[in-house]
Design an enzyme around this catalytic site. Structure first.
Site, PDB file in Angstrom:
ATOM      1  N   SER A 288       6.130  20.763   2.760  1.00  0.00           N
ATOM      2  CA  SER A 288       5.493  22.038   2.461  1.00  0.00           C
ATOM      3  C   SER A 288       5.811  23.069   3.542  1.00  0.00           C
ATOM      4  O   SER A 288       6.980  23.308   3.840  1.00  0.00           O
ATOM      5  CB  SER A 288       3.981  21.825   2.294  1.00  0.00           C
ATOM      6  OG  SER A 288       3.360  22.958   1.777  1.00  0.00           O
TER       7      SER A 288
ATOM      8  N   ASP B 258       6.425  29.235  -0.054  1.00  0.00           N
ATOM      9  CA  ASP B 258       6.688  28.253   0.999  1.00  0.00           C
ATOM     10  C   ASP B 258       7.926  27.442   0.620  1.00  0.00           C
ATOM     11  O   ASP B 258       8.481  27.620  -0.470  1.00  0.00           O
ATOM     12  CB  ASP B 258       5.450  27.383   1.236  1.00  0.00           C
ATOM     13  CG  ASP B 258       5.156  26.427   0.094  1.00  0.00           C
ATOM     14  OD1 ASP B 258       5.625  26.678  -1.035  1.00  0.00           O
ATOM     15  OD2 ASP B 258       4.447  25.428   0.327  1.00  0.00           O
TER      16      ASP B 258
ATOM     17  N   ASP C 236       8.765  24.506  -0.543  1.00  0.00           N
ATOM     18  CA  ASP C 236       8.880  23.810  -1.825  1.00  0.00           C
ATOM     19  C   ASP C 236       8.301  24.622  -2.981  1.00  0.00           C
ATOM     20  O   ASP C 236       8.209  24.129  -4.107  1.00  0.00           O
ATOM     21  CB  ASP C 236       8.250  22.422  -1.771  1.00  0.00           C
ATOM     22  CG  ASP C 236       6.740  22.444  -1.590  1.00  0.00           C
ATOM     23  OD1 ASP C 236       6.255  23.313  -0.838  1.00  0.00           O
ATOM     24  OD2 ASP C 236       6.053  21.599  -2.192  1.00  0.00           O
TER      25      ASP C 236
ATOM     26  N   ASP D 218       5.392  25.803  -3.956  1.00  0.00           N
ATOM     27  CA  ASP D 218       4.125  25.579  -4.657  1.00  0.00           C
ATOM     28  C   ASP D 218       2.989  26.375  -4.026  1.00  0.00           C
ATOM     29  O   ASP D 218       1.811  26.157  -4.320  1.00  0.00           O
ATOM     30  CB  ASP D 218       3.775  24.086  -4.718  1.00  0.00           C
ATOM     31  CG  ASP D 218       3.506  23.469  -3.353  1.00  0.00           C
ATOM     32  OD1 ASP D 218       3.708  24.168  -2.330  1.00  0.00           O
ATOM     33  OD2 ASP D 218       3.112  22.290  -3.306  1.00  0.00           O
TER      34      ASP D 218
END
Length: 327
Positions: free
Chosen positions: A138, A292, A294, A296
């Site tokens: 993340s 961010d 990734d 999500d």
């Protein structure tokens, strides 16, 4: 020190980890080996390096072993889809995960390039797989990486199901006993299938259906930054197909595992918008969007007279809910 000696004596240890192991101080040895890297509700996350308290192919494959056993316990002929982000070792960890699961008889669908986590969740449902894996930490610092596992409905595993994975992983007495076939051999055998663009195309098609109202987007400029992560290709494509004028932050569209242009790749951090706001001012943009690594998590900076004000995820959620209720 028993685990340290075990790693020290293991002849098959990868060269990079062997070199790191030989260079550790006594304090670093204690930190790397005093406990096992913990499997939380969503998976594992930790500093990359050598040892049982670090993220590496051996600790990763212990988690993969537990997840594979979980899938084999719950499904006949289970399948899984795997994605990864831009972090150091993410591709290596993704291939290692694919190799172990495929070697244990689980068909694997594999994204060939860095992919947003929401696309992974969608792919589970679109391909009707038994589960999914994404390699990401993340918005954590660059020294971290992580491993998230998903259920067949595209959600992260519930605490009850995660406990089953943990219990299965704990039965593995020797993490060096796993000997998966090479990734390329498994691809050649068809046990790992590298995905084409069909999943991404289907994702874009479904995402466009979520648009509530047809807006006059032709004069609306959006600055988009992935903060060196996974979102820029599909994000730009989606917004372009909805008619928006999208300006990319070029420096942050580089898949840089060190996140060189930001202190933290957290889109809710004001400092993460420094480049985006600079682009917005130069192009008189109406909005800045940041994700961010990734993709999500999202942050927004909106134009208010001559300045740009940032709103966080909770505020975005409240505004979206209000808009949906009103429309």
């Amino acid at each position: 020190m028993q685990e340290y000696i075990k790693w020290k004596n293991y002849e098959g240890l990868s060269e990079d980890l062997k070199e790191e192991l030989n260079s550790l101080s006594e304090e670093e040895i204690n930190d790397a080996f005093y406990k096992h890297l913990e499997f939380g509700t969503g998976g594992i996350r930790g500093i990359m390096g050598v040892g049982i308290n670090r993220m590496n192919i051996y600790t990763l494959n212990k988690a993969n072993y537990g997840y594979a056993k979980f899938l084999l316990n719950h499904f006949n002929n289970p399948t899984v889809v795997i994605a990864y982000d831009n972090r150091k070792n993410s591709r290596l960890f993704a291939e290692s995960s694919a190799s172990l699961l495929a070697s244990m008889g689980i068909k694997v669908y594999f994204f060939p390039e860095i992919t947003p986590t929401p696309v992974l969740s969608f792919a589970i449902r679109y391909l009707k797989t038994s589960g999914g894996i994404v390699i990401t930490a993340s918005h954590n610092p660059p020294i971290y990486n992580g491993y998230k596992v998903y259920a067949n409905d595209g959600s992260q595993l519930s605490p009850e199901l995660a406990k089953e994975v943990i219990d299965e992983a704990s039965k593995l007495e020797d993490i060096f006993s796993l000997n998966p076939k090479p990734y390329k051999d498994l691809v050649a055998e068809g046990l790992i299938e590298v995905l084409d663009d069909n999943v991404n195309d289907a994702y874009i098609s479904e995402a466009k259906k979520l648009s509530v109202n047809k807006l006059d987007s032709t004069s609306f400029k959006i600055v988009l930054t992935p903060l060196h992560g996974t979102s820029w290709k599909l994000g730009k494509r989606l917004l372009n197909e909805l008619g928006y004028d999208v300006i990319l932050v070029d420096e942050q569209c580089v898949a840089d595992p060190n996140f060189s242009t930001v202190k933290s790749p957290n889109p809710e951090d004001k400092d993460a918008f420094t480049y985006a706001i600079r682009y917005a001012k130069a192009n008189d943009a109406d909005l800045c969007l940041a994700t961010d690594p990734d993709a999500d998590r999202i942050g927004i900076a909106y134009k208010d007279n001559d300045e740009y004000k940032i709103i966080d995820g909770n505020q975005i959620g409240a505004l979206m809910l209000y808009y949906l209720v009103e429309n």
